[in-house]
Scaffold this motif. Structure first.
Motif, mmCIF file in Angstrom:
data_model
loop_
_atom_site.group_PDB
_atom_site.id
_atom_site.type_symbol
_atom_site.label_atom_id
_atom_site.label_comp_id
_atom_site.label_asym_id
_atom_site.label_seq_id
_atom_site.Cartn_x
_atom_site.Cartn_y
_atom_site.Cartn_z
ATOM 1 N N LYS A 16 0.806 -1.227 0.000
ATOM 2 C CA LYS A 16 0.000 0.000 0.000
ATOM 3 C C LYS A 16 0.839 1.277 0.000
ATOM 4 C CE LYS A 16 -2.539 -0.415 3.642
ATOM 5 N NZ LYS A 16 -1.878 -1.663 4.137
ATOM 6 N N THR A 17 1.912 1.289 0.794
ATOM 7 C CA THR A 17 2.677 2.522 0.931
ATOM 8 C C THR A 17 3.424 2.869 -0.357
ATOM 9 O OG1 THR A 17 2.898 2.162 3.312
ATOM 10 C CG2 THR A 17 4.430 3.706 2.300
ATOM 11 N N VAL A 18 4.048 1.885 -0.974
ATOM 12 C CA VAL A 18 4.714 2.134 -2.259
ATOM 13 C C VAL A 18 3.692 2.539 -3.304
ATOM 14 C CG1 VAL A 18 6.041 1.075 -4.122
ATOM 15 C CG2 VAL A 18 6.645 0.608 -1.752
ATOM 16 N N THR A 19 2.545 1.867 -3.301
ATOM 17 C CA THR A 19 1.479 2.232 -4.228
ATOM 18 C C THR A 19 1.019 3.664 -3.982
ATOM 19 O OG1 THR A 19 0.697 -0.041 -4.444
ATOM 20 C CG2 THR A 19 -0.880 1.695 -4.966
ATOM 21 N N ALA A 20 0.832 4.022 -2.719
ATOM 22 C CA ALA A 20 0.405 5.379 -2.380
ATOM 23 C C ALA A 20 1.416 6.404 -2.884
ATOM 24 C CB ALA A 20 0.212 5.515 -0.881
ATOM 25 N N ALA A 21 2.704 6.089 -2.759
ATOM 26 C CA ALA A 21 3.739 6.989 -3.256
ATOM 27 C C ALA A 21 3.651 7.137 -4.770
ATOM 28 C CB ALA A 21 5.123 6.474 -2.856
ATOM 29 N N CYS A 22 3.428 6.036 -5.474
ATOM 30 C CA CYS A 22 3.329 6.077 -6.936
ATOM 31 C C CYS A 22 2.102 6.862 -7.392
ATOM 32 C CB CYS A 22 3.289 4.658 -7.500
ATOM 33 S SG CYS A 22 4.830 3.726 -7.296
ATOM 34 N N VAL A 23 0.971 6.653 -6.737
ATOM 35 C CA VAL A 23 -0.253 7.379 -7.097
ATOM 36 C C VAL A 23 -0.089 8.860 -6.783
ATOM 37 C CG1 VAL A 23 -2.716 7.632 -6.605
ATOM 38 C CG2 VAL A 23 -1.716 5.352 -6.804
ATOM 39 N N THR A 24 0.489 9.169 -5.632
ATOM 40 C CA THR A 24 0.726 10.564 -5.259
ATOM 41 C C THR A 24 1.637 11.241 -6.278
ATOM 42 O OG1 THR A 24 0.473 10.050 -2.914
ATOM 43 C CG2 THR A 24 1.617 12.082 -3.449
ATOM 44 N N GLU A 25 2.690 10.554 -6.676
ATOM 45 C CA GLU A 25 3.623 11.095 -7.668
ATOM 46 C C GLU A 25 2.939 11.280 -9.016
ATOM 47 O OE1 GLU A 25 7.082 12.663 -9.125
ATOM 48 O OE2 GLU A 25 6.791 12.046 -7.042
ATOM 49 N N VAL A 48 6.808 7.806 2.228
ATOM 50 C CA VAL A 48 6.260 8.423 1.016
ATOM 51 C C VAL A 48 6.983 9.736 0.715
ATOM 52 C CG1 VAL A 48 4.213 9.500 0.003
ATOM 53 C CG2 VAL A 48 4.011 7.316 1.216
ATOM 54 N N ARG A 49 7.193 10.559 1.725
ATOM 55 C CA ARG A 49 7.888 11.842 1.520
ATOM 56 C C ARG A 49 9.268 11.622 0.907
ATOM 57 N NH1 ARG A 49 7.678 13.662 6.437
ATOM 58 N NH2 ARG A 49 5.823 14.959 6.201
ATOM 59 N N SER A 50 9.945 10.573 1.342
ATOM 60 C CA SER A 50 11.302 10.302 0.854
ATOM 61 C C SER A 50 11.331 9.786 -0.577
ATOM 62 C CB SER A 50 11.993 9.289 1.771
ATOM 63 O OG SER A 50 11.458 7.982 1.578
ATOM 64 N N LEU A 51 10.185 9.354 -1.085
ATOM 65 C CA LEU A 51 10.124 8.739 -2.410
ATOM 66 C C LEU A 51 9.583 9.650 -3.500
ATOM 67 C CD1 LEU A 51 8.790 5.200 -1.417
ATOM 68 C CD2 LEU A 51 11.119 5.782 -2.127
ATOM 69 N N LEU A 52 9.065 10.813 -3.124
ATOM 70 C CA LEU A 52 8.459 11.712 -4.100
ATOM 71 C C LEU A 52 9.503 12.593 -4.768
ATOM 72 C CD1 LEU A 52 5.257 12.813 -2.144
ATOM 73 C CD2 LEU A 52 5.470 11.014 -3.883
ATOM 74 N N LYS A 199 9.002 7.171 -9.562
ATOM 75 C CA LYS A 199 8.674 8.035 -10.711
ATOM 76 C C LYS A 199 8.399 7.210 -11.958
ATOM 77 C CE LYS A 199 10.248 12.073 -13.295
ATOM 78 N NZ LYS A 199 11.334 13.075 -13.483
ATOM 79 N N GLU A 200 9.218 6.183 -12.183
ATOM 80 C CA GLU A 200 9.030 5.312 -13.345
ATOM 81 C C GLU A 200 7.676 4.601 -13.288
ATOM 82 O OE1 GLU A 200 11.148 1.413 -15.465
ATOM 83 O OE2 GLU A 200 11.839 2.125 -13.518
ATOM 84 N N GLN A 201 7.317 4.059 -12.124
ATOM 85 C CA GLN A 201 6.052 3.336 -11.997
ATOM 86 C C GLN A 201 4.865 4.282 -12.044
ATOM 87 O OE1 GLN A 201 6.157 0.068 -12.268
ATOM 88 N NE2 GLN A 201 8.389 0.371 -12.324
ATOM 89 N N ALA A 202 5.025 5.489 -11.512
ATOM 90 C CA ALA A 202 3.938 6.472 -11.529
ATOM 91 C C ALA A 202 3.544 6.816 -12.967
ATOM 92 C CB ALA A 202 4.384 7.733 -10.790
ATOM 93 N N GLU A 203 4.522 6.889 -13.845
ATOM 94 C CA GLU A 203 4.241 7.246 -15.233
ATOM 95 C C GLU A 203 3.484 6.156 -15.980
ATOM 96 O OE1 GLU A 203 8.148 8.085 -16.659
ATOM 97 O OE2 GLU A 203 8.219 10.094 -15.729
ATOM 98 N N LYS A 204 3.460 4.949 -15.424
ATOM 99 C CA LYS A 204 2.787 3.833 -16.096
ATOM 100 C C LYS A 204 1.356 3.616 -15.629
ATOM 101 C CE LYS A 204 7.146 1.290 -16.700
ATOM 102 N NZ LYS A 204 7.883 0.034 -16.371
#
Length: 208
Positions: A16-25, A48-52, A199-204
């Motif tokens: 969930k947390t990685v997913t949340a970071a990707c959706v947020t991004e 999440v803050r560290s991954l954006l 960032k890569e996963q967010a774009e997909k």
């Protein structure tokens, strides 16, 4: 009201947390975890803050932070804390500016108890949020996925679709077909989750 997207999982530890970071991004949205348990392991907000990468997203502070790695109602009971759902909702209205999407990460799955009377799904309804279901392939995962989808459908909660995490499995296509909810995306397993990966996963993701 500005859009709210609630990230729920079919269980604990499904991504969930990685997913949340990707959706947020992907949406350059704001992020909020209303109730955090298990503080000894750090907070999901910090992760999440560290991954954006984008400069628009704001990670808002939690409404409740509890030490015990347990369901919110149990952790609160052990620490003599009372979770006030009304205050959580008031905080949601306060932190979300007009026109800004807000990604909200739940704790565990939909039927995790938030208080002695309220479950996570009740919070989703009160927030008037749309849901993304995070799933992972494991023994029993089909059952957990379809139970999650059914309770959402029975509750009339709008669902954006599925994000699958980890190794690809043929069960994904079947879960999509049986549930009637579309695929938003999939986030593959990686030994290193960093800004570049998110960032890569967010774009997909199929979110727009």
């Amino acid at each position: 009201m500005s859009e709210r997207i609630f990230i729920t999982g079919i269980g604990t530890g499904v991504g969930k947390t990685v997913t949340a970071a990707c959706v947020t991004e992907a949406l350059q949205a704001d992020y909020w975890k209303p109730v955090q348990t298990g503080l000894t392991e750090g907070t999901d907000t910090e992760v999440v803050r560290s991954l954006l990468t984008n400069k628009q997203s704001v990670c808002h502070p939690e409404a409740y932070c509890l030490q015990e790695p347990a369901s919110p109602h149990l952790a609160a009971r052990m620490e003599d804390v009372t979770i006030n759902v009304k205050q959580v909702l008031e905080m949601a209205h306060k932190i979300q500016p007009a026109g800004r999407p807000l990604v909200i990460e739940g704790a565990g799955g939909l039927m995790v108890p938030l208080t002695e009377q309220a479950f996570m799904i009740d919070l989703v309804q009160d927030l008037e949020a749309k849901v993304i279901i995070v799933a992972q392939n494991y023994l029993g995962g089909i059952n957990h996925a379809l139970l999650t989808a059914r309770v959402l459908k029975q509750s009339g909660i709008p669902v954006l679709g599925w994000i699958f995490c980890g190794n690809t499995h043929s069960n994904e296509a079947e879960i999509i077909g049986w549930s009637g909810y579309p695929l938003v995306g999939r986030i593959p397993y990686t030994p290193l989750v960093d800004k570049a990966f998110v960032k890569e996963q967010a774009e997909k993701l199929s979110l727009r």
